[in-house]
Design an enzyme around this catalytic site. Structure first.
Site, mmCIF file in Angstrom:
data_model
loop_
_atom_site.group_PDB
_atom_site.id
_atom_site.type_symbol
_atom_site.label_atom_id
_atom_site.label_comp_id
_atom_site.label_asym_id
_atom_site.label_seq_id
_atom_site.Cartn_x
_atom_site.Cartn_y
_atom_site.Cartn_z
ATOM 1 C CE LYS A 92 -3.913 -1.997 2.481
ATOM 2 N NZ LYS A 92 -3.414 -3.336 2.808
ATOM 3 N N GLY A 93 0.584 2.144 -0.873
ATOM 4 C CA GLY A 93 1.361 3.384 -0.885
ATOM 5 C C GLY A 93 0.427 4.575 -0.728
ATOM 6 C CG ASP A 122 -5.677 -5.896 -10.941
ATOM 7 O OD1 ASP A 122 -5.089 -5.972 -9.842
ATOM 8 O OD2 ASP A 122 -6.867 -6.244 -11.100
ATOM 9 C CB SER A 124 1.021 -2.372 -7.914
ATOM 10 O OG SER A 124 1.010 -3.685 -8.331
ATOM 11 C CB ILE A 146 -0.813 -16.284 -6.357
ATOM 12 C CG1 ILE A 146 -1.613 -15.493 -5.314
ATOM 13 C CG2 ILE A 146 0.666 -16.333 -6.004
ATOM 14 C CD1 ILE A 146 -1.757 -16.226 -3.989
ATOM 15 C CG ASP A 147 -4.948 -12.914 -6.668
ATOM 16 O OD1 ASP A 147 -4.698 -13.847 -5.887
ATOM 17 O OD2 ASP A 147 -4.945 -11.716 -6.319
ATOM 18 C CD GLN A 300 -3.479 -20.128 -0.907
ATOM 19 O OE1 GLN A 300 -4.308 -20.386 -1.764
ATOM 20 N NE2 GLN A 300 -3.791 -19.446 0.174
#
Ligand code: F6P
Length: 411
Positions: A92-93, A122, A124, A146-147, A300
């Site tokens: 998170k930025g 997507d 970032s 991994i998604d 995972q």
């Protein structure tokens, strides 16, 4: 030899196996061209460090021997075996704050880069694309997650290894499930996409797979069909069962990913007991069956990158360098029909933004696609064919257009 270039590379968003393999490929390939490669630590935060003078550009140079392990393991090649990111990543930025964005842009300028390779998911990539537009950066994106939910690429770096990890976990759960005649529920990551649960569920021998594209919300009907599947297995003398539930499947109105496995377990028991009391003897055995839930969690995201992920990461890294050499910027490297290619970031980010606004996944499982068909052909319970995809379920204001299904009674 190409004109010498200075390029930056960073990893952003959740880590996954294969990030280091991309870094290795980029450094090897670019160094052979005589270019300088700068590894930006902790995503775009690294630019802030440079802007604030906490790090000097030379500290960030990546060399062929930058990752020697004491002893005989020398050279960058060790990197491809390691998961995580040697550069560190940023989940998170605060880039929406103008002062933060300004520092990032200043850091980039101080490094005097010709181009930046950003390895991200997507979310970032969307953020970095906005910064690139503001700063006039020459950007190349590489999809990782991994998604596997980045649009226009059939594969993102990290997905294949995660499928192996979940598949191995299901294999291990099978024997303890069989020994105690239990129903094992494995809760699998994937955010609002079901790719990981679907692929690993098929490869790992699941009897039922619940994914958000086919089971957006667990309702009475879902539990009834699931229990029918489990009861029929027991009648066939298969006394144990494996159920895979993707974290994106919701329990009513609550947020996805919050104990959905436990929710399903609780309602399998409640439904079976209700059916048994209604003179449905096939459910009476189920009523007493032990059900256990395993949340696989961040395991995972780890593990030695699979050979496919290493090959994908390597070819993606090399393609990114080639695009920079050809001065073809603002592109995402993609994998389509067994080939590495690239697509304009503008198109991809446009779609990602629209999907996020509408609270839907930018690259969901195709409910009528081959993998879902494969699961059905194997007799795996995977939700109901008439269920529409989340894409058609959301109205323009992003709220579910369909009435919330009634939940199974808590009693
Ligand atoms: O996007 C990758 C992912 O692992 C998702 O599958 C999961 O929902 C999320 O990240 C977890 O994020 P965090 O590491 O911030 O808990």
């Amino acid at each position: 030899m190409d004109r010498q270039k200075r390029i930056g590379i960073l990893t952003s968003g959740g880590d996954c196996p294969g990030l280091n393999a991309v870094i290795r490929a980029v450094v090897k390939c670019a160094s052979r061209k005589g270019w300088e490669v700068y590894g930006i630590p902790y995503g775009t935060d690294g630019f802030i460090e440079i802007a604030q003078g906490n790090r000097q550009p030379q500290e960030l140079r990546l060399y062929e021997h930058g990752y020697d392990i004491p002893g005989v393991l020398q050279g960058l090649d060790v990197l491809q075996f390691l998961s995580g990111s040697v550069l560190g990543s940023l989940s998170k930025g605060d880039t929406e704050k103008p002062e933060v964005a300004a520092q990032i842009l200043e850091g980039y300028q101080r490094l005097n880069l010709d181009a930046l390779i950003a390895i991200g998911g997507d979310g970032s990539l969307d953020i970095i694309y906005s910064l690139a537009k503001k700063g006039g950066w020459n950007l190349i994106g590489i999809p990782k997650t991994i998604d596997n939910d980045v649009p226009f690429t059939e594969r993102a770096v990290g997905f294949d290894t995660a499928v192996d990890t979940v598949t191995a976990a299901l294999y291990d759960l099978t024997f303890t499930a069989a020994s105690h005649e239990r129903v094992m529920i494995a809760e699998v990551m994937g955010r609002d996409a079901g790719h990981l649960a679907l692929h690993a569920g098929i490869a790992g021998g699941a009897d039922a797979i619940l994914i958000p594209e086919l089971t957006p919300v667990v309702n009475e009907e879902t539990i009834a069909h699931l229990c029918e599947k489990l009861a029929s297995l027991r009648e066939e003398k298969r006394k144990f069962a494996l159920v895979v539930v993707a974290e994106g499947v919701k329990e009513g109105s609550t947020e996805a990913g919050k104990n959905i496995g436990n929710f399903v377990a609780k309602h399998i028991k409640a439904y079976s007991s209700r059916m048994c009391s209604l003179d449905r003897p096939e459910f009476c055995e189920m009523e007493n069956v032990d059900t256990r839930v395993t949340v696989l969690g961040h395991l995972q995201r780890s593990g030695t990158p699979s050979s496919f992920d290493r090959l994908l990461a390597t070819s993606f890294g090399i393609k990114a360098v080639d695009l920079i050499a050809a001065q073809q910027y603002d592109r995402l490297v993609v994998w389509q029909s067994g080939k590495v290619d690239s697509k304009p970031l503008e198109t991809i980010i446009g779609l990602v933004r629209q999907c996020h606004e509408e609270h839907r996944c930018p690259s969901p499982v195709d409910p009528y696609g081959f993998m879902v068909g494969t699961a059905r052909s194997l007799g795996i319970y995977i939700g109901d064919p008439q269920v529409s995809t989340p894409q058609t379920e959301y109205s323009e204001n992003g709220k579910s257009a369909t009435p919330e299904p009634e939940l199974v009674s808590q009693n």
